[in-house]
Motif scaffolding. Structure first.
Motif, short mmCIF file in Angstrom:
data_model
loop_
_atom_site.label_atom_id
_atom_site.label_comp_id
_atom_site.label_asym_id
_atom_site.label_seq_id
_atom_site.Cartn_x
_atom_site.Cartn_y
_atom_site.Cartn_z
N ASP A 198 22.54 21.63 -25.88
CA ASP A 198 23.87 22.06 -26.29
C ASP A 198 24.37 23.20 -25.40
N GLU B 171 22.34 34.66 -36.83
CA GLU B 171 20.94 34.80 -37.26
C GLU B 171 19.97 34.13 -36.30
N THR B 172 20.41 33.07 -35.65
CA THR B 172 19.53 32.32 -34.76
C THR B 172 19.94 32.50 -33.29
N THR B 173 20.53 33.66 -32.98
CA THR B 173 21.07 33.92 -31.65
C THR B 173 20.33 35.06 -30.97
N ALA C 28 16.44 28.75 -30.64
CA ALA C 28 17.41 29.83 -30.72
C ALA C 28 18.52 29.59 -29.71
N ARG C 29 19.74 29.98 -30.08
CA ARG C 29 20.82 29.94 -29.09
C ARG C 29 20.74 31.21 -28.27
N ARG D 2 29.45 34.75 -33.86
CA ARG D 2 29.49 34.97 -35.31
C ARG D 2 28.88 33.83 -36.14
N PRO D 3 29.22 32.56 -35.93
CA PRO D 3 28.71 31.51 -36.83
C PRO D 3 27.19 31.34 -36.81
N ASP D 4 26.54 31.66 -35.71
CA ASP D 4 25.11 31.40 -35.58
C ASP D 4 24.32 32.67 -35.28
N VAL E 228 20.68 26.19 -26.51
CA VAL E 228 19.60 26.30 -27.49
C VAL E 228 18.28 26.14 -26.75
#
Length: 289
Positions: free
Chosen positions: A78, A141-143, A104-105, A137-139, A100
């Motif tokens: 992605d 936590e996994t960024t 994690a992104r 913002r949307p991701d 990703v």
């Protein structure tokens, strides 16, 4: 997983240092900034060497200026080239790429310099940071956001705050824009791991500032909460700033879950220079990369 970020200040000039460094440190994910090459030229120069080391590559670059890259041994899915909705100067510059990697992104970012407070480029810098914040913002936590943010988060991140008075990189609006980004739940993992230590990631080439350890900490790794909890080590690879034809930045290395070299401290190796006297004047016409 080991993630590293490094402003190489021209990947073409830094090839003799970059490839041995990859072999020595063996990072799983590498974020590069200021590559100063188009995507095609980057691939022609390094594609085979990086593939031989197991890296997939995503590049956002143009000839001569700016440019970022993302190298990964743990997947590159992605891919997003550029900053969606980001401002231009006048067009959108190659300052961001993300993908990703290992679940994690990861973002490799090269935040605009800002040049002079209240200039058009300074306002562009603030707009760019606002766009990055909305993208993350949307991701959050996994960024993991990695790169040269061209902001020292606090006075503790410059060798002498008085020396930077009136300059970019330390102004209240810049720091507030960075705080908006970290306020999404991102953690400055190096500072959190070493809250009282003095360490830098950038030193001007002039006036022997590296050898005097007169620097700034403007290269950051910002990780979402669940990822930040997994940090096993975080450090500045000062060794990579030494020797012949270095970048003016040192890499920042963060180990998640396992630290192959142990919890080695904030800087490898530690600087030998004593804390400088106050009143140092920055080099004339200083423009920090």
């Amino acid at each position: 997983m080991r993630i590293a970020t490094w402003n190489v200040n021209s990947v073409k000039q830094r090839v003799p240092r970059l490839l041995p460094w990859l072999d020595q440190r063996e990072p799983d994910v590498v974020c590069l900034q200021e590559t100063k090459l188009s995507g095609e030229a980057f691939t022609e120069l390094l594609g085979a060497e990086l593939a031989a080391r197991g890296y997939e590559v995503a590049v956002n670059g143009l000839n001569q200026w700016n440019g970022v890259a993302l190298l990964s041994k743990v997947g590159l899915d992605d891919v997003v080239v550029g900053l969606p909705g980001g401002p231009g100067f006048p067009g959108q510059e190659p300052r961001a790429v993300s993908a990703v990697c290992g679940g994690a992104r990861v973002h490799s970012v090269y935040v605009p310099n800002g040049r002079v407070p209240d200039s058009d480029h300074y306002r562009y810098k603030l707009e760019w940071l606002a766009a990055l914040t909305e993208f993350v913002r949307p991701d959050a936590e996994t960024t993991v956001v990695c790169g040269d943010v061209n902001i020292a988060p606090a006075d503790a991140d410059v060798f002498d705050p008085a020396a930077y008075a009136g300059h970019t990189h330390v102004t209240a609006p810049e720091r507030a824009a960075l705080a908006e980004l970290t306020g999404l739940g991102l953690h400055d993992v190096l500072r959190e791991r070493w809250p009282e230590e003095r360490f830098f990631t950038y030193w001007d080439y002039r006036q022997g500032m590296f050898h005097k350890n007169l620097g700034m900490r403007i290269d950051l790794v910002l990780a979402g909460g669940p990822l930040a909890e997994r940090v096993a080590a975080a450090w500045v690879d000062r060794e990579a700033r030494k020797g012949s034809k270095p970048s003016d930045h040192a890499p920042v290395v963060v180990d998640f879950d396992v630290a192959p070299d142990g919890d080695v401290g904030p800087v490898v190796p530690p600087p030998s220079a004593a804390r400088p006297r106050k009143g140092f004047t920055l080099p004339q016409s200083d423009i920090i990369s």
